[in-house]
Enzyme design. Structure first.
Site, short mmCIF file in Angstrom:
data_model
loop_
_atom_site.label_atom_id
_atom_site.label_comp_id
_atom_site.label_asym_id
_atom_site.label_seq_id
_atom_site.Cartn_x
_atom_site.Cartn_y
_atom_site.Cartn_z
N ASP A 226 28.06 -67.87 -33.76
CA ASP A 226 29.10 -68.61 -33.05
C ASP A 226 30.02 -69.27 -34.06
O ASP A 226 29.57 -69.92 -35.00
CB ASP A 226 28.47 -69.69 -32.15
CG ASP A 226 27.80 -69.08 -30.92
OD1 ASP A 226 27.81 -67.84 -30.79
OD2 ASP A 226 27.28 -69.85 -30.09
N HIS B 71 24.99 -69.97 -36.56
CA HIS B 71 26.35 -70.52 -36.63
C HIS B 71 26.95 -70.29 -38.01
O HIS B 71 26.25 -70.41 -39.03
CB HIS B 71 26.34 -72.02 -36.31
CG HIS B 71 26.10 -72.30 -34.85
ND1 HIS B 71 24.84 -72.27 -34.29
CD2 HIS B 71 26.95 -72.62 -33.84
CE1 HIS B 71 24.92 -72.54 -33.00
NE2 HIS B 71 26.20 -72.77 -32.69
#
Length: 372
Positions: free
Chosen positions: A184, A333
């Site tokens: 992400d 992430h």
């Protein structure tokens, strides 16, 4: 006396003349009668007195009308009654050519025009209140970690696959071992190019889920992702809790990021969506599905998003050693310092365990095939 006889003679002359006139008239009348008698009587047979002809009923000239009664010419209309030419309208039975144009519109539609049609349908659904009738009961995604490398369990509050929602690859072919690595990207961290270098070195393809902020601020990173064969999915405009938004706000969060990506790259974003924070509901997943996206949750994840409490390389490696499983959807992430430090070791370790790294296109194709 002389004058008396003269008068008598004159009278006699007159009488004689009158008699002569009367006789002439009578004679003429007789002649006329004879002529009519001659025409009425049948002297004609004398003219037609050829032997054997007398026995024929020719004297019936009234039969000549039978010759004139030639109704056979009236049968000529039968010749003119050729309704078969009226069958020639069958050439008008060539509406078949009109069938070919109906098939031609579809090929002329571009991918972008088709996409616009999908968006228009969802906007009409919003206007008609279709989604407001669906449950907005909130679920925050969680999963049951299992040891012994068994696939994680699900904490879903309803069957998410009904709306093209997934959290792992359930259908892995026998003898195959595959994981799907996703990152992400809310912000354009300087860790991103370092991770791209590692993926390139190990020939690993991943999926980046980007926000509009990332798209607008980091065109270089974005273009490199595409150039090196990675997939890029949608992570919304501003990373909100979707269950708290109106239908129109949900639409704008998804389409706003999609449009920004198209403007920056000239390409359609990959049709995979990652919900911010994993907050979802039936209403939310239905809207994402109707917009053509597959919602991708995860079966391996940890607290790498907390900038103030980053996991160590040792902790990350221990986590993968304990919980890796076939068909895993891995969430990481891009702005995590811990991930940047551990990424190469994670990839090397999973390859040593026999795993390959698949793409989400492959993931979805396998799920769809198995469900069919």
């Amino acid at each position: 006396m002389k004058g008396k006889w003269k008068a008598i003679l004159i009278i006699l002359a007159h009488i004689i003349c009158a008699v002569v006139v009367i006789l002439c008239i009578v004679k003429k009348d007789e002649l006329l009668k004879k002529e009519t008698l001659m025409t009425v009587s049948t002297p004609a047979p004398k003219a037609t007195q050829t032997p054997g002809a007398t026995s024929s009923p020719i004297p019936t000239p009234t039969e000549v009308p039978k010759a004139t009664f030639t109704p056979t010419p009236t049968e000529v209309p039968k010749a003119t009654f050729t309704p078969t030419p009226t069958n020639t309208p069958t050439p008008t039975n060539t509406p078949t050519p009109t069938n070919t144009p109906t098939n031609t519109p579809t090929p002329t539609l571009t991918a972008q025009e088709i996409r616009e049609g999908v968006k228009q349908t969802v906007l009409e659904n919003i206007e008609n209140g279709v989604y407001s009738n669906l449950s907005n009961k909130k679920g925050s995604w969680w999963f049951r970690r299992k040891t012994d490398h068994v696939p994680s369990g699900s904490g879903e509050i309803f069957d998410i696959e009904e709306n093209n929602g997934f959290y792992l690859q359930e259908y892995v072919e026998e003898g195959d071992k595959v994981v799907y690595l996703t990152l992400d990207c809310g912000y354009g961290s300087s860790n991103t190019p370092v991770m791209l270098d590692i993926f390139k070195k190990h020939d690993v393809k991943v999926t980046f889920f980007v926000t509009k902020y990332f798209v607008d601020k980091n065109p270089k990173y974005l273009n490199r992702m595409l150039e090196e064969g990675h997939m890029v999915g949608n992570h919304s405009v501003s990373h909100p809790d979707f269950t708290s938004l109106t239908d129109m706000e949900i639409y704008e969060e998804i389409i706003g990021c999609e449009d920004a990506f198209y403007k920056a790259t000239g390409q359609q974003i990959n049709m995979f969506f990652r919900l911010p924070g994993g907050d979802y509901s039936k209403r939310v997943l239905q809207m994402i599905d109707d917009l053509g996206y597959k919602t991708m949750f995860w079966s391996i994840a940890y607290g790498d998003y907390d900038k103030n409490n980053q996991p160590t390389v040792e902790w990350i490696m221990n986590h993968f050693d304990t919980y890796h499983h076939n068909g895993a959807l891995i969430l990481m992430h891009n702005d995590s310092d811990g991930n940047k430090a551990a990424m190469e070791q994670v990839i090397t370790y999973l390859k040593e365990q026999g795993y390959r790294f698949g793409t989400l296109n492959e993931f979805y194709a396998k799920n769809r095939t198995e469900n069919e």
